[in-house]
Write an enzyme that holds these catalytic residues in place. Structure first.
Site, PDB file in Angstrom:
ATOM      1  N   HIS A 156      36.299 -76.484  81.223  1.00 40.73           N
ATOM      2  CA  HIS A 156      37.574 -76.374  81.950  1.00 40.73           C
ATOM      3  C   HIS A 156      38.417 -75.415  81.221  1.00 40.73           C
ATOM      4  O   HIS A 156      39.406 -75.203  81.628  1.00 40.73           O
ATOM      5  CB  HIS A 156      38.204 -77.530  82.357  1.00 40.73           C
ATOM      6  N   LYS A 283      48.115 -51.459  70.832  1.00 43.12           N
ATOM      7  CA  LYS A 283      46.942 -52.083  71.507  1.00 43.12           C
ATOM      8  C   LYS A 283      45.621 -51.814  71.115  1.00 43.12           C
ATOM      9  O   LYS A 283      45.340 -50.534  70.611  1.00 43.12           O
ATOM     10  CB  LYS A 283      47.227 -51.575  73.021  1.00 43.12           C
ATOM     11  N   GLU A 290      35.566 -55.502  79.398  1.00 43.03           N
ATOM     12  CA  GLU A 290      36.052 -55.436  80.949  1.00 43.03           C
ATOM     13  C   GLU A 290      35.276 -54.649  81.763  1.00 43.03           C
ATOM     14  O   GLU A 290      35.243 -54.989  83.110  1.00 43.03           O
ATOM     15  CB  GLU A 290      37.587 -54.878  80.939  1.00 43.03           C
TER      16      GLU A 290
END
Length: 457
Positions: A156, A283, A290
């Site tokens: 979970h 970044k 992705e």
């Protein structure tokens, strides 16, 4: 321009109609397969005495020229000639004269295109199996370095139990092993020759379909000419198998993305598989992971697209089936690229063992160890579960973890708890003791690695 099939027609379609109906924009990717099929077909026609040897020799020479030009990227395809088959036939006639028109003796574009796609997928599936194997080898290599690296395991997406990081990585090895098995099994249904089935009913010429299949390296031929030209099960199966691979890659990509965040910091991706921001200098984005996660949807879409095309088409060939190719080509391109990217991404990633160590020493993932400890002392597990839960709640209230809780406080909940409990609660001990078959214990992971290496041969 007069169509090669235009004798019956008195009127030509407008150019925009030709463009809508043409497939040459994408089926030119079958150029080498189409030439290969034609070489086998004309060779067979000569062996069977259907064409004189002089014609066969001339056609083979013309096809060799076209093949050489195709490899060099010198062929120019025209929409007016619709598809790869008519484009090449027109080029062959231009190259060697009217004798080139004899190439189409005893065959149809229907069995021709089916043959091309069988050849195409046979080669690409073999390549995909090799890429899956290479990725498995990389997973094994990373896993070997981290058998005794302890990481949090999750259910979970909540901390569950400590595990060997190698055990986690090897999960994907076994997914890919099943993927390989599916692709390998599918080759049986790809490795069948439709050539010689004609438009749908066979041909009156005394052809030898077994010879054609042998020349093309196929292991068998379709037993039914209608099935030969209408079957696209092998493409559906390829798309389905590819969808499962992409599902596995997408799950792995999701974990790579999570692990590389500042919140996790379990790994760092190599710069070669990351990108920056146009506005935020700090970044480092896991864009390749992705993108693979995103491309999974297009592969699923290709599968659903072809299933929908096929669901209402009567036997045998229908123009609808022209829609079988773009999704197939796109899936091959997407899957091959994704496997190459992912292999490199995993091979070059850095595992932050210090952060993983900190993570498993600052959570309650060892709670099951305490419950098991009490159970081995004779307490019913359900009662042990409750006692452990109360101790976890006590820790939460005080800002402790189980390893920090004084023994006296533990013994308030159960007198069965003794000083040796701290040895049991240590993450390394928690992992090493889980030596049931297939478990995360170090000896089991080592055995799993040996099994994986044996499968890789």
């Amino acid at each position: 321009m007069t169509k090669l099939w235009g004798g019956r027609f008195q009127k030509s379609a407008e150019s925009w109609v030709d463009e809508f109906g043409a497939s040459i924009g994408f089926d030119q990717q079958l150029v080498l397969e189409d030439i290969t099929g034609s070489v086998a077909h004309v060779t067979m026609l000569g062996k069977c005495g259907i064409l004189p040897q002089a014609d066969v020799t001339a056609i083979l020479a013309g096809l060799a020229t076209l093949q050489d030009k195709a490899v060099k990227g010198e062929l120019v395809f025209e929409v007016a000639n619709e598809d790869i088959h008519l484009n090449l036939e027109k080029m062959l006639i231009d190259e060697i004269g009217p004798v080139g028109g004899k190439l189409h003796t005893g065959r149809s574009r229907n069995d021709q295109v089916a043959t091309d796609m069988h050849l195409f997928l046979k080669n690409r599936v073999t390549e995909i199996i090799e890429l899956l194997t290479a990725f498995q080898q990389t997973i094994v290599a990373q896993a070997e370095q981290h058998v005794e690296t302890i990481a949090p395991g999750y259910t979970h997406l909540q901390r569950a139990q400590p595990i060997s990081f190698a055990h986690h990585l090897l999960t994907y090895f076994w997914m890919l092993e099943r993927d390989k098995a599916r692709f390998t099994e599918s080759l049986k249904r790809i490795d069948i020759s439709p050539l010689g089935a004609g438009a749908m009913a066979g041909t009156t010429f005394p052809i030898d379909r077994e010879l054609s299949a042998e020349l093309l390296g196929f292991s068998s031929v379709y037993a039914n000419s209608m099935d030969a030209v209408s079957d696209r099960d092998f493409i559906v199966e390829f798309l389905s198998n590819s969808s499962l691979v992409m599902a596995h890659l997408s799950r792995f990509a999701e974990e790579i993305i999570l692990w590389s965040t500042d919140e996790f910091k379990f790994i760092e991706l190599d710069d070669a598989f990351s990108t920056g921001s146009s506005i935020m200098p700090q970044k480092k984005n896991p864009d390749m992971a992705e993108l693979i996660r995103g491309k999974t949807g297009r592969v699923y879409g290709n599968l659903m697209g072809l299933l929908t095309v096929l669901k209402g088409t009567p036997l045998t060939y229908n123009k609808d089936m022209q829609e079988d190719k773009e999704g197939m080509f796109d899936t091959v391109h997407t899957l091959v690229g994704s496997l190459k990217i992912f292999e490199g991404m995993v091979r070059t990633m850095t595992v932050n063992t210090k952060r993983l160590h900190e993570a498993v020493h600052s959570d309650f993932s060892n709670a099951t160890e305490l419950a098991d400890y009490l159970a081995t002392k004779g307490m019913p597990f359900r009662e042990a579960h409750e006692v452990t839960g109360k101790l976890v709640f006590t820790c939460i209230q005080r800002g402790y973890y189980l390893l920090d809780l004084p023994l006296a406080d533990m013994q308030k909940e159960s007198a069965l708890i003794e000083a040796d409990v701290y040895d049991v609660l240590a993450p390394t001990a928690a992992v090493s003791r889980r030596n049931s078959l297939g478990g995360t214990g170090f000896t089991q992971v080592a055995a799993q690695l040996a099994q994986a290496k044996q499968l890789l041969g």
